[in-house]
Scaffold this active site. Structure first.
Site, PDB file in Angstrom:
ATOM      1  CE  LYS A  36      -0.535   0.438   5.000  1.00  0.00           C
ATOM      2  NZ  LYS A  36      -0.889  -0.817   6.608  1.00  0.00           N
ATOM      3  NE  ARG A 135      -6.917   1.373  11.140  1.00  0.00           N
ATOM      4  CZ  ARG A 135      -6.239   0.983  10.923  1.00  0.00           C
ATOM      5  NH1 ARG A 135      -4.696   2.021  10.746  1.00  0.00           N
ATOM      6  NH2 ARG A 135      -5.592   0.277   9.941  1.00  0.00           N
ATOM      7  CE1 TYR A 268      14.599  32.492   5.481  1.00  0.00           C
ATOM      8  CE2 TYR A 268      14.423  30.243   5.165  1.00  0.00           C
ATOM      9  CZ  TYR A 268      14.228  31.654   5.042  1.00  0.00           C
ATOM     10  OH  TYR A 268      14.160  31.933   3.293  1.00  0.00           O
ATOM     11  CG  MET A 316      10.339  25.336   0.294  1.00  0.00           C
ATOM     12  SD  MET A 316       9.512  26.470  -1.161  1.00  0.00           S
ATOM     13  CE  MET A 316       8.830  26.991   0.225  1.00  0.00           C
TER      14      MET A 316
END
Ligand SMILES: *Cc1c(COP(=O)(O)O)cnc(C)c1O
Length: 373
Positions: A36, A135, A268, A316
């Protein structure tokens, strides 16, 4: 579509996945390969094809659509959808592509029975039981009603009955595994008594390694161990998963190397201040490449077999590491996952640093451009 236009490369060693499959098969039973979520980021089609060539005849995927994609890619094995049909179009697709869906409630069963009648086909299903995850799934007290319900819907053919363990990988919670296993055994017995024939399946990877003796049942669903992670690493049961081979590594490139004088900050927010003169490398990887910002000031990369610490915030598309004492050049390869020698970074290391589990590391790193070997 992988993350585009970056320098990250996630390399998947399919032979290691096959070796892990063989190891898990050694515990007996019918082993379904859980592929999966794009085979936990390792590549659905490539992973399944390698396993099928090694004799694996059954796969567990996530959504029905993911199962249909595997069928369309040419898999001839049994394909079981763990998520099951969510929308009516999933019922149609499951029937069309011979995907056996997990079914967790009566409404889903009715809807699929109607779709099967309309298509003039039988719908083979896996009945999902909740024995302690809370669940999804039928419960033990649903059994009489479920048997009656199935009796009235001959288009539905249960071929598997399944439940999922909540604590298989936690040696301090094996009593909960026993409670779930006992409940599951009673459910299977009652369903067989009611005339059903099916494969019973309870164990995931940790279940196979630790509980197959007592609660192995017929079919086992091997996920994370297939990808080389020992679910018991760091516990007193670590020896249970010895021999599993990691199959994924991720590299990127160094963009620039420069000095950082004592007292200077980097990145940063100035969250890192150099306590000594340092040499730093700016690396082409950041949170846009699924390299978590949670690794800021915490994680390490592997350069030439050595661990190099992350300095300051992960940006980023850029991250700074301390390469003092090494002399890398722009363009050099650096490992985010994997690497040579004792400095190699494992998925468990990354998971610890960014406060997650190896599963998430694989799923995220697998979003980058991949190569197979
Ligand atoms: C993902 C999943 C598995 C595989 O679990 P691992 O811990 O990765 O071995 C097995 N069963 C179900 C229902 C799952 O969702």
């Amino acid at each position: 579509m992988p993350i585009a236009h970056n320098y990250l490369r996630t390399r998947v060693r399919l032979s290691h996945i096959v070796a892990n499959y063989e190891l898990l098969r050694g515990f007996g039973g019918h082993v379904l390969a859980v592929v999966k979520a794009d085979a936990y980021g390792h590549g659905l089609v490539e992973t399944a094809a390698a396993l099928e060539a090694a004799g694996c005849d059954a796969f567990a995927i996530g959504s029905v659509a993911e199962g249909a994609a595997l069928r369309d890619a040419g898999s001839r094995g049994a394909i079981v959808s763990l998520l099951g049909p969510v929308l009516p179009e999933d019922d149609v697709l499951a029937l069309e592509k011979d995907v056996v869906p997990f079914i967790h409630d009566f409404d889903q069963l009715d809807r699929l029975a109607r779709a099967a009648a309309k298509a003039g086909r039988k719908a083979r299903v896996a009945l999902k039981f909740d024995t302690g995850m809370a669940r999804l799934g039928f419960t033990e007290k649903d059994v009489p009603h479920l048997l009656a319900h199935l009796g009235e819907r001959p288009a539905i053919e249960p071929v598997m009955v399944s439940s999922h363990l909540a604590t298989a990988d936690d040696p301090t919670a094996f009593d909960y595994v026993s409670a779930q296993g006992g409940r599951f055994a009673r459910i299977c017995q009652a369903l067989r008594h009611g005339g059903l024939t099916f494969e019973a399946s309870l164990c995931n990877s940790a279940g196979i390694l630790a509980h197959a003796g007592e609660f192995g049942f017929d079919a086992r669903r091997a996920g994370i161990a297939l990808y080389g992670v020992n679910p018991f690493q760091g516990t007193d049961r670590e020896q249970l998963g010895v021999g599993l081979l990691p199959a994924m590594e991720t590299t990127t490139r160094i963009v620039s190397v420069h000095d950082l004088p004592r007292g200077a900050s980097i990145s940063y927010g100035r969250t890192f201040i150099a306590e000594r003169d340092m040499r730093v490398a700016i690396v082409a990887a950041g949170y846009a490449d699924a390299y978590s910002r949670g690794l800021s000031n915490k994680g390490f990369m592997c350069l030439s077999g050595r661990r190099v610490p992350i300095l300051g915030r992960v940006c980023m598309q850029l991250t700074a590491v301390d390469v003092s004492g090494l002399e890398p050049a722009p363009g050099d390869v650096i490992h985010l996952l994997g690497g040579d020698g004792p400095g190699a970074v494992t998925a468990a290391d990354l998971a610890l640093w960014w406060e997650t589990i190896p599963y998430e590391v694989f799923c995220l790193f697998g979003l980058n451009p991949r190569e197979f070997c």
